[in-house]
Write a protein that holds these residues in place. Structure first.
Motif, PDB file in Angstrom:
ATOM      1  N   ASP A  96     -13.325  35.394  40.425  1.00  0.00           N
ATOM      2  CA  ASP A  96     -14.607  35.351  39.739  1.00  0.00           C
ATOM      3  C   ASP A  96     -14.646  34.211  38.720  1.00  0.00           C
ATOM      4  N   SER A  97     -15.761  34.085  38.014  1.00  0.00           N
ATOM      5  CA  SER A  97     -15.955  32.963  37.096  1.00  0.00           C
ATOM      6  C   SER A  97     -15.011  33.004  35.900  1.00  0.00           C
ATOM      7  N   ASP A  98     -14.413  34.168  35.635  1.00  0.00           N
ATOM      8  CA  ASP A  98     -13.452  34.296  34.540  1.00  0.00           C
ATOM      9  C   ASP A  98     -12.011  34.083  34.994  1.00  0.00           C
TER      10      ASP A  98
ATOM     11  N   GLY B 291     -21.420  31.099  41.099  1.00  0.00           N
ATOM     12  CA  GLY B 291     -20.389  31.960  40.541  1.00  0.00           C
ATOM     13  C   GLY B 291     -20.578  33.436  40.818  1.00  0.00           C
ATOM     14  N   ASN B 292     -21.640  33.814  41.541  1.00  0.00           N
ATOM     15  CA  ASN B 292     -21.824  35.209  41.910  1.00  0.00           C
ATOM     16  C   ASN B 292     -20.856  35.594  43.025  1.00  0.00           C
ATOM     17  N   LEU B 293     -20.410  36.831  43.018  1.00  0.00           N
ATOM     18  CA  LEU B 293     -19.582  37.350  44.096  1.00  0.00           C
ATOM     19  C   LEU B 293     -20.463  38.106  45.079  1.00  0.00           C
ATOM     20  N   TRP B 294     -20.299  37.795  46.361  1.00  0.00           N
ATOM     21  CA  TRP B 294     -21.002  38.494  47.431  1.00  0.00           C
ATOM     22  C   TRP B 294     -19.960  39.147  48.327  1.00  0.00           C
ATOM     23  N   MET B 295     -20.164  40.443  48.637  1.00  0.00           N
ATOM     24  CA  MET B 295     -19.168  41.188  49.389  1.00  0.00           C
ATOM     25  C   MET B 295     -19.850  42.060  50.434  1.00  0.00           C
TER      26      MET B 295
ATOM     27  N   ASP C 138     -22.955  39.657  39.583  1.00  0.00           N
ATOM     28  CA  ASP C 138     -23.321  38.459  38.847  1.00  0.00           C
ATOM     29  C   ASP C 138     -22.555  38.300  37.538  1.00  0.00           C
ATOM     30  N   GLY C 139     -21.513  39.084  37.366  1.00  0.00           N
ATOM     31  CA  GLY C 139     -20.729  39.051  36.142  1.00  0.00           C
ATOM     32  C   GLY C 139     -21.039  40.207  35.218  1.00  0.00           C
TER      33      GLY C 139
END
Length: 361
Positions: free
Chosen positions: A236-238, A289-293, A304-305
């Motif tokens: 992720d973005s972090d 930076g969004n995660l899609w699963m 989206d965080g």
């Protein structure tokens, strides 16, 4: 609840031959053009079972099926390639491209190289010294998922390597005879480290010199007997690592005694915990930076965080059984399904992709 458990058990049934199709390893621009192929046959539609989606450097799309070979679409014509054209198998598990523009087709029976003219089969070299390397342009495969074998292609040779064994019997309660190191997911993080997700032995990170092992019970056999496996590894973005589930993420801490920390990924509502599948089989981090699963029958999830959102995907008659997710060079998302071909992201959600043909223009 029974509906979702039934779908996850069906996913486990096909898991020995499934590989997550999200290993989108970036490479350098192509050095030379390849010729247009004359093999294959023109077809009008894709197979219903599409397990891999890929866009090459020229902008062409490749769609790998679970039994009818691979499809090539240049925006004008759809062509199908099968074993009759040189594929080693008609079951496609992954598609990649090297810096020269050659396309590599991963199957349960090995890897094909396509140079724009013909398919050749890469010969496997077993590394007796098991010397691991990590170069920027390497391509990685798990092929047929045998034991703890993975395969590294350096542009010349395809080397068979073995993941380092761990004390998983005492740590996870898993016997070695169960083939716990079978590799599902292979992904690179932002620092170029390569990650391997397994069926029962958790996840491994290789940084070019040493391995980090994450051997947690939530990544192995669950208390109810399910074996989701680590099919997709996301960052992720972090900088936290997600290992195929929404419950936990892992903070990698160099120079620490444990080297990583398991922390809560998201706050899950009672409804999600009760009715939804908490493990995903394919995922990507998009350009923002969004995660899609994706889950098998459980729709698409977006993180989206801050918030975890679920989008049900169906064709009006049945839920789509999602296998993979892919993002093209324009930032558009694609979904490969096990029952209704390919779906493409639109402004309204996802719609079924129907290739256009020269005859229809």
């Amino acid at each position: 609840m029974i509906k979702y458990l039934t779908k996850i058990f069906f996913l486990l049934l096909i898991s020995n031959s499934y590989q997550s199709c999200n290993g989108q390893i970036k490479s350098e621009p192509k050095q030379k053009e390849t010729k247009t192929t004359e093999i294959g046959k023109a077809v009008s539609e894709l197979d219903n079972q599409i397990w891999a989606v890929f866009q090459d450097k020229k902008g062409n799309f490749w769609f790998g099926s679970n039994g009818t070979g691979i499809y090539f679409y240049d925006g004008k014509e759809l062509k199908q390639f099968t074993q009759n054209d040189g594929l080693i198998s008609n079951q496609i598990r992954g598609i990649q491209e090297d810096i020269k523009g050659n396309v590599y087709i991963e199957t349960p029976d090995g890897v094909n190289k396509f140079d724009g003219i013909e398919f050749t089969t890469l010969e496997v070299i077993k590394s007796t010294t098991n010397r691991w390397k990590l170069e920027p342009n390497d391509l990685w495969f798990n092929c047929n998922g045998n034991a703890n074998n993975v395969y590294r292609y350096d542009g010349q040779n395809l080397y068979e390597l073995n993941l380092p064994t761990q004390d998983i019997e005492n740590t996870l309660g898993i016997r070695k005879s169960e083939n716990p190191y079978t590799v599902f997911g292979i992904n690179k993080d932002k620092n170029g480290n390569i990650w391997f997700g397994t069926v029962l032995a958790g996840a491994f990170r290789f940084d070019g010199k040493s391995f980090l092992w994450i051997g947690e019970k939530e990544l192995s056999r669950l208390p109810d007997g399910r074996e989701p496996g680590v099919r997709s590894i996301l960052e992720d973005s972090d900088g936290n690592i997600w290992l195929s589930n929404f419950k936990s993420k892992y903070s990698i801490t160099p120079n620490s005694t444990k080297e990583y920390e398991r922390i809560k990924a998201v706050d899950l509502s009672e409804e999600i915990v009760r009715d939804k599948i908490l493990y995903f089989n394919s995922g990507i981090a998009d350009n923002e930076g969004n995660l899609w699963m994706t889950t098998y029958g459980g729709g698409v999830w977006k993180y989206d965080g801050q918030d975890l959102l679920n989008f049900e995907i169906n064709n009006g008659e049945e839920d789509l059984l999602l296998i993979c997710i892919y993002q093209d060079t324009n930032g558009t998302l694609w979904l490969g399904t096990n029952n209704d071909g390919v779906y493409k992201q639109t402004g309204k959600g996802f719609e079924k992709f129907e290739p256009k043909h020269r005859s229809s223009r």
